[in-house]
Design a protein around this motif. Sequence first.
Motif, PDB file in Angstrom:
ATOM      1  N   HIS A  38      -9.804  24.574  33.244  1.00 40.35           N
ATOM      2  CA  HIS A  38     -10.786  24.527  34.338  1.00 40.35           C
ATOM      3  C   HIS A  38     -12.213  24.489  33.795  1.00 40.35           C
ATOM      4  O   HIS A  38     -13.064  23.725  34.283  1.00 40.35           O
ATOM      5  CB  HIS A  38     -10.620  25.756  35.243  1.00 40.35           C
ATOM      6  CG  HIS A  38      -9.308  25.815  35.945  1.00 40.35           C
ATOM      7  ND1 HIS A  38      -8.690  27.005  36.279  1.00 40.35           N
ATOM      8  CD2 HIS A  38      -8.475  24.830  36.378  1.00 40.35           C
ATOM      9  CE1 HIS A  38      -7.548  26.751  36.884  1.00 40.35           C
ATOM     10  NE2 HIS A  38      -7.390  25.444  36.957  1.00 40.35           N
ATOM     11  N   GLN A  39     -12.485  25.320  32.806  1.00 40.86           N
ATOM     12  CA  GLN A  39     -13.840  25.373  32.251  1.00 40.86           C
ATOM     13  C   GLN A  39     -14.192  24.060  31.548  1.00 40.86           C
ATOM     14  O   GLN A  39     -15.327  23.581  31.633  1.00 40.86           O
ATOM     15  CB  GLN A  39     -13.970  26.539  31.279  1.00 40.86           C
ATOM     16  CG  GLN A  39     -15.411  26.819  30.851  1.00 40.86           C
ATOM     17  CD  GLN A  39     -15.492  27.994  29.909  1.00 40.86           C
ATOM     18  OE1 GLN A  39     -14.891  27.990  28.844  1.00 40.86           O
ATOM     19  NE2 GLN A  39     -16.238  29.021  30.300  1.00 40.86           N
ATOM     20  N   ASP A  67      -7.712  32.374  29.584  1.00 45.62           N
ATOM     21  CA  ASP A  67      -6.299  32.008  29.621  1.00 45.62           C
ATOM     22  C   ASP A  67      -6.186  30.484  29.660  1.00 45.62           C
ATOM     23  O   ASP A  67      -7.164  29.782  29.971  1.00 45.62           O
ATOM     24  CB  ASP A  67      -5.623  32.641  30.840  1.00 45.62           C
ATOM     25  CG  ASP A  67      -6.098  32.027  32.143  1.00 45.62           C
ATOM     26  OD1 ASP A  67      -5.475  31.050  32.599  1.00 45.62           O
ATOM     27  OD2 ASP A  67      -7.100  32.508  32.702  1.00 45.62           O
ATOM     28  N   PRO A  68      -5.018  29.919  29.326  1.00 43.34           N
ATOM     29  CA  PRO A  68      -4.900  28.466  29.178  1.00 43.34           C
ATOM     30  C   PRO A  68      -5.394  27.652  30.368  1.00 43.34           C
ATOM     31  O   PRO A  68      -6.129  26.676  30.189  1.00 43.34           O
ATOM     32  CB  PRO A  68      -3.400  28.263  28.939  1.00 43.34           C
ATOM     33  CG  PRO A  68      -2.970  29.522  28.255  1.00 43.34           C
ATOM     34  CD  PRO A  68      -3.774  30.606  28.904  1.00 43.34           C
ATOM     35  N   GLY A 106      -8.000  21.435  27.670  1.00 46.49           N
ATOM     36  CA  GLY A 106      -9.202  22.200  28.012  1.00 46.49           C
ATOM     37  C   GLY A 106     -10.083  22.454  26.809  1.00 46.49           C
ATOM     38  O   GLY A 106     -11.318  22.356  26.892  1.00 46.49           O
ATOM     39  N   TRP A 107      -9.470  22.754  25.679  1.00 46.30           N
ATOM     40  CA  TRP A 107     -10.240  22.991  24.449  1.00 46.30           C
ATOM     41  C   TRP A 107     -10.961  21.716  24.001  1.00 46.30           C
ATOM     42  O   TRP A 107     -12.128  21.758  23.609  1.00 46.30           O
ATOM     43  CB  TRP A 107      -9.301  23.487  23.350  1.00 46.30           C
ATOM     44  CG  TRP A 107      -9.982  23.678  22.030  1.00 46.30           C
ATOM     45  CD1 TRP A 107     -10.888  24.640  21.691  1.00 46.30           C
ATOM     46  CD2 TRP A 107      -9.807  22.855  20.865  1.00 46.30           C
ATOM     47  NE1 TRP A 107     -11.280  24.480  20.378  1.00 46.30           N
ATOM     48  CE2 TRP A 107     -10.641  23.396  19.851  1.00 46.30           C
ATOM     49  CE3 TRP A 107      -9.024  21.741  20.576  1.00 46.30           C
ATOM     50  CZ2 TRP A 107     -10.709  22.831  18.575  1.00 46.30           C
ATOM     51  CZ3 TRP A 107      -9.083  21.181  19.315  1.00 46.30           C
ATOM     52  CH2 TRP A 107      -9.933  21.729  18.330  1.00 46.30           C
ATOM     53  N   LEU A 108     -10.274  20.584  24.102  1.00 50.22           N
ATOM     54  CA  LEU A 108     -10.900  19.316  23.740  1.00 50.22           C
ATOM     55  C   LEU A 108     -12.080  18.984  24.660  1.00 50.22           C
ATOM     56  O   LEU A 108     -13.031  18.320  24.244  1.00 50.22           O
ATOM     57  CB  LEU A 108      -9.870  18.188  23.782  1.00 50.22           C
ATOM     58  CG  LEU A 108      -8.796  18.210  22.689  1.00 50.22           C
ATOM     59  CD1 LEU A 108      -7.732  17.155  22.960  1.00 50.22           C
ATOM     60  CD2 LEU A 108      -9.418  18.018  21.302  1.00 50.22           C
ATOM     61  N   LEU A 109     -12.016  19.481  25.898  1.00 54.69           N
ATOM     62  CA  LEU A 109     -13.099  19.240  26.858  1.00 54.69           C
ATOM     63  C   LEU A 109     -14.230  20.259  26.746  1.00 54.69           C
ATOM     64  O   LEU A 109     -15.230  20.152  27.448  1.00 54.69           O
ATOM     65  CB  LEU A 109     -12.545  19.253  28.289  1.00 54.69           C
ATOM     66  CG  LEU A 109     -11.605  18.101  28.663  1.00 54.69           C
ATOM     67  CD1 LEU A 109     -11.029  18.325  30.052  1.00 54.69           C
ATOM     68  CD2 LEU A 109     -12.336  16.767  28.589  1.00 54.69           C
TER      69      LEU A 109
END
Length: 217
Positions: A46-47, A40-41, A169-172
């Motif tokens: 967090h990940q 989830d977003p 989060g996706w960029l990280l």
Amino acid sequence: MTKIGNRRDHLVRRLVQLYVGLALYGFSMALMIEATLGLDPWDVFHQGLTRLTGLSMGTVTIVVGALVLLLWIPLRQRPGLGTVSNVVVIGLVVDAALALLPTPQPLPVRVGFLAAGIVLNGMATGLYLGARLGPGPRDGLMTGFVARRPGRSIRLTRTVIEVTVLAVGWLLGGTVGVGTVAYALLIGPLAHVFIPLFRVPPPAALPPAATPDAHPA
């Protein structure tokens, strides 16, 4: 049973439901993480931070929750016991569950982990919100923004916040995939079912306790 006894039982039920819900939420997070099919977003965020900092998923969840809670101050939001507990309990449980759960390899097992995680997440949301002891810090952030500007759409506000944390989060390096889409499509209907189902009525709505069988389960 006396009225005082009734209220005590009512509070005990709410506390038990709160902490069961928060623990179940952390466990559901761990299932979705182990499925590696998308999160989830907020958990993508967090990940991503976990991969950036090297901290555990639970630790990052706690830190982010605490920082989000600080944003409540200018929004004049008041946290409850459930809000503070949300910050700590979920992070501790997700780390413990990740240490115990296997990382499945076969796709059907991963899909099973994902499906169970989404359903249990919806159930957990119903449990801890139904206890009426305070929303999670992220939910309160959304309602705080809406309260500051009456007429602002709750759905739009939530979408903007979640798209933002998802993109960061996706960029990280957080995991975005079919699970992210499935969660977005299913969590609303699941919450719609589970929140009313587990909502604890206020004490004034409780029936009079004339006999031992009259008090609420």
